[in-house]
Design a protein around this motif. Structure first.
Motif, short mmCIF file in Angstrom:
data_model
loop_
_atom_site.label_atom_id
_atom_site.label_comp_id
_atom_site.label_asym_id
_atom_site.label_seq_id
_atom_site.Cartn_x
_atom_site.Cartn_y
_atom_site.Cartn_z
N TYR A 317 0.79 -1.24 0.00
CA TYR A 317 0.00 0.00 0.00
C TYR A 317 0.82 1.29 0.00
CZ TYR A 317 -3.59 -3.38 1.19
OH TYR A 317 -4.42 -4.47 1.18
N VAL A 318 2.15 1.18 0.17
CA VAL A 318 2.99 2.39 0.16
C VAL A 318 4.06 2.30 -0.92
CG1 VAL A 318 4.49 3.91 1.51
CG2 VAL A 318 2.61 2.71 2.63
N PHE A 319 4.91 1.27 -0.84
CA PHE A 319 6.04 1.18 -1.77
C PHE A 319 5.57 1.10 -3.22
CE2 PHE A 319 9.17 -1.25 -4.21
CZ PHE A 319 10.32 -0.50 -3.98
N ARG A 320 4.65 0.20 -3.51
CA ARG A 320 4.22 0.01 -4.91
C ARG A 320 3.45 1.21 -5.43
NH1 ARG A 320 2.31 -6.36 -4.45
NH2 ARG A 320 4.41 -7.25 -4.49
N LEU A 323 6.16 3.91 -6.19
CA LEU A 323 7.29 3.49 -7.03
C LEU A 323 7.41 4.28 -8.33
CD1 LEU A 323 9.63 1.50 -7.01
CD2 LEU A 323 8.15 -0.18 -8.14
N PRO A 324 6.31 4.72 -8.94
CA PRO A 324 6.45 5.52 -10.16
C PRO A 324 7.32 6.77 -9.98
CG PRO A 324 4.20 4.77 -9.96
CD PRO A 324 4.90 4.40 -8.69
N ALA A 325 7.46 7.27 -8.75
CA ALA A 325 8.28 8.46 -8.49
C ALA A 325 9.76 8.12 -8.37
CB ALA A 325 7.80 9.15 -7.21
N GLY A 326 10.11 6.84 -8.44
CA GLY A 326 11.51 6.43 -8.34
C GLY A 326 11.75 5.55 -7.13
N THR A 327 12.77 4.72 -7.22
CA THR A 327 13.05 3.76 -6.15
C THR A 327 13.41 4.45 -4.84
OG1 THR A 327 13.85 2.15 -7.78
CG2 THR A 327 14.44 1.78 -5.48
N PHE A 328 14.28 5.47 -4.90
CA PHE A 328 14.69 6.15 -3.67
C PHE A 328 13.49 6.80 -2.99
CE2 PHE A 328 16.21 9.90 -1.33
CZ PHE A 328 17.09 9.29 -0.46
N VAL A 329 12.64 7.46 -3.76
CA VAL A 329 11.44 8.10 -3.19
C VAL A 329 10.52 7.04 -2.59
CG1 VAL A 329 9.33 9.41 -3.75
CG2 VAL A 329 11.53 10.09 -4.74
N VAL A 331 11.35 4.07 -1.39
CA VAL A 331 11.96 3.52 -0.16
C VAL A 331 11.78 4.49 1.00
CG1 VAL A 331 14.15 2.91 0.94
CG2 VAL A 331 13.62 2.04 -1.34
N MET A 332 12.13 5.75 0.79
CA MET A 332 12.05 6.73 1.87
C MET A 332 10.60 7.00 2.26
SD MET A 332 15.13 6.93 2.56
CE MET A 332 14.95 8.05 3.95
N SER A 333 9.67 6.97 1.29
CA SER A 333 8.24 7.13 1.61
C SER A 333 7.76 5.99 2.48
CB SER A 333 7.42 7.19 0.31
OG SER A 333 7.76 8.30 -0.48
N THR A 334 8.24 4.79 2.19
CA THR A 334 7.85 3.62 2.97
C THR A 334 8.29 3.77 4.42
OG1 THR A 334 8.00 2.20 1.02
CG2 THR A 334 8.08 1.13 3.17
N TYR A 335 9.54 4.21 4.62
CA TYR A 335 10.03 4.37 5.99
C TYR A 335 9.38 5.56 6.69
CZ TYR A 335 13.48 0.70 5.45
OH TYR A 335 14.08 -0.53 5.27
N LEU A 336 9.02 6.59 5.93
CA LEU A 336 8.33 7.73 6.53
C LEU A 336 6.94 7.32 7.02
CD1 LEU A 336 8.15 10.74 7.18
CD2 LEU A 336 7.35 11.13 4.84
N VAL A 337 6.22 6.57 6.20
CA VAL A 337 4.90 6.09 6.61
C VAL A 337 5.02 5.14 7.79
CG1 VAL A 337 2.90 4.70 5.90
CG2 VAL A 337 3.83 6.43 4.35
N SER A 338 6.06 4.30 7.78
CA SER A 338 6.29 3.41 8.92
C SER A 338 6.50 4.20 10.20
CB SER A 338 7.50 2.51 8.64
OG SER A 338 7.74 1.63 9.72
N TYR A 360 18.99 1.23 1.64
CA TYR A 360 19.12 1.68 0.25
C TYR A 360 20.58 1.63 -0.18
CZ TYR A 360 18.94 4.59 -3.91
OH TYR A 360 19.06 5.06 -5.21
N VAL A 361 21.49 2.13 0.68
CA VAL A 361 22.91 2.12 0.36
C VAL A 361 23.44 0.70 0.26
CG1 VAL A 361 25.21 2.73 1.24
CG2 VAL A 361 23.35 4.39 1.36
#
Length: 464
Positions: A317-320, A323-329, A331-338, A360-361
């Motif tokens: 419900y968050v990462f996928r 994802l259209p905004a880019g992998t880094f966005v 990933v960070m959106s997922t952790y922000l929502v978490s 990510y690194v």
């Protein structure tokens, strides 16, 4: 999922609170013999804390068992099942939180109203609207909408309810189901995963009414989860601070112990949650894998196996969706929502966002190395035998050494990140002054290590 409950469930006004925090219980008795010390610990820590804590847990398990018996032994229409689920859920909340149970009960009703309203107003985009509303309410509660002591107790149920409400709204958008207020409330207030979690999709809740096997396989899973929760509870509350005392232990040992206390508390809550879910008939549930966390192949694996249901929810419900905004966005959106799901607690948010950057690194570096050297050194273990990296498989001694190095670095990062999380609730001026003093004492060494790792990856990306 709710690591605050490791200590909260035995803090109900009785003398049991002292067993968790009083250093006297970790002192050597006069005989100073290991066996005498262990017997002292069993008598004055293990026995009273387990008795107190599991008296409350057994009430919850009894309610879950009653729910399963009523809804599976007696074959009645679904609305009856949903009604029984709602009533048992409210009873489970009250047995655990008493009058404070009004907050999660109200949140479930509010969720039904918001979903019904958005469902009536428009036919798409409901998941985003509902998600924004309920993540905002978690943030407002953390910022003072609900009093501090109350919020510390009910944060867990509020988090699970928010995940259920948001996932239900997204599933409506995808036409995976049709809105039914009675079914939604039964799902939201299901006693099997309301108090401790875990989040389960609506389909698994409905499937629980069909799974009516009261057999040895079911009982074995229940008993396995129960005794695992008991083991990790006693390890967290009694044995770790006895095994690694403040006096005479090195700084690294204390850092590792403090981080391990938090992780072990999480394992206890996770297996208690598994027990309640299995007893209630939620068969498709697995929450955590301690072995994959304590000896991780990578930090990516830690994030996955820390809480499998939350990982699944965030990925779906968050990462996928980002994802259209880019992998880094994404990933960070997922952790922000978490972080928002966990109430935007300063320490936990810092850890989660740091993990987002760390993973990510690490993922980028190891993926690049695995591709360049055609070796089984990626962020996820290769299957055995590996059909892709035939030249440098896991049997290669250099590959083994590199993977071992990444494992040890991951253990180091976990100890560093987790040491700022107290096993006792943060109160008073200490958290206001400097919640990250432990990191400062260690010179932010883990963050600098990740910075160096990022620099290595950047150099590799330029060269290759």
């Amino acid at each position: 999922m709710y690591d605050d409950l490791t200590y909260d469930i035995i803090d109900d006004g009785g003398d049991s609170e002292g067993f968790a925090y009083d250093d006297d219980y970790y002192e050597q008795p006069e005989s100073s013999q290991p066996l005498a010390s262990l017997l002292h610990l069993l008598q004055f820590c293990v026995k009273p804390t387990v008795t107190e804590a599991y008296a409350s847990l057994l009430q919850l398990f009894a309610i879950c068992l009653a729910f399963r018996a009523v809804t599976q032994i007696v074959r009645l229409p679904d609305p009856f099942h949903h009604l029984v689920s709602s009533l048992c859920g409210v009873l489970a909340l009250y047995s655990t939180f008493e009058l404070q149970s009004a907050y999660p009960a109200f949140l479930a009703l509010f969720g039904a109203v918001v979903i019904q309203t958005t469902h009536a107003l428009y036919s798409s985009g409901r998941g985003y609207t509902v998600g924004a509303v309920f993540l905002l309410q978690l943030l407002l509660c953390e910022l003072g909408l609900v009093s501090g002591d109350t919020w510390e107790r009910i944060r867990g149920p509020q988090m699970v309810l928010t995940m259920k409400i948001v996932s239900y709204a997204f599933d409506l958008d995808s036409s995976a189901l049709k809105f039914d207020a009675v079914a939604f409330l039964g799902y939201a207030l299901c006693p099997g995963n309301l108090v401790f979690g875990p989040w389960t999709p609506f389909g698994d809740y409905m499937a629980s009414f069909e799974y009516d096997a009261w057999d040895w396989k079911w009982l074995k899973r229940v008993l396995s989860s129960f005794f695992k929760s008991l083991f990790y509870f006693t390890l967290s509350v009694c044995f770790l601070e006895w095994a690694i005392p403040d006096q005479g232990s090195s700084k690294f040992a204390l850092v590792y112990r403090d981080a391990l206390l938090f992780r072990v508390g999480h394992y206890f809550v996770s297996f208690a949650a598994e027990t309640s879910a299995l007893v209630s008939g939620l068969w498709k549930v697995e929450i955590t894998k301690p072995s994959a966390i304590e000896w991780p192949d990578s930090l990516v694996q830690v994030v996955i196996f820390w809480n499998l249901p939350i990982h699944r929810w965030l990925k779906t419900y968050v990462f996928r969706t980002s994802l259209p905004a880019g992998t880094f966005v994404a990933v960070m959106s997922t952790y922000l929502v978490s972080a928002l799901l966990h109430g935007a607690n300063a320490k936990l948010s810092a850890i989660l966002l740091s993990l987002g950057l760390y993973t990510y690194v690490e993922h980028s570096l190891r993926s690049k190395m695995a591709e360049k050297f055609c070796a089984c050194i990626g962020p996820r273990p290769c299957p055995k035998p590996c059909s892709v990296h035939k030249r440098h498989s896991t049997s290669n001694i250099l590959v083994y050494a590199i993977n071992l190095l990444f494992t040890l670095v991951a253990i180091f990062h976990l100890a560093y990140l987790g040491c700022i999380l107290d096993t006792v609730m943060d109160t008073g001026e200490n958290i206001v002054k400097d919640p990250f003093s432990r990191w400062a004492e260690l010179g932010y060494v883990s963050h600098f290590t990740v910075g160096a790792t990022a620099a290595i990856y950047g150099a590799m990306a330029i060269i290759w």
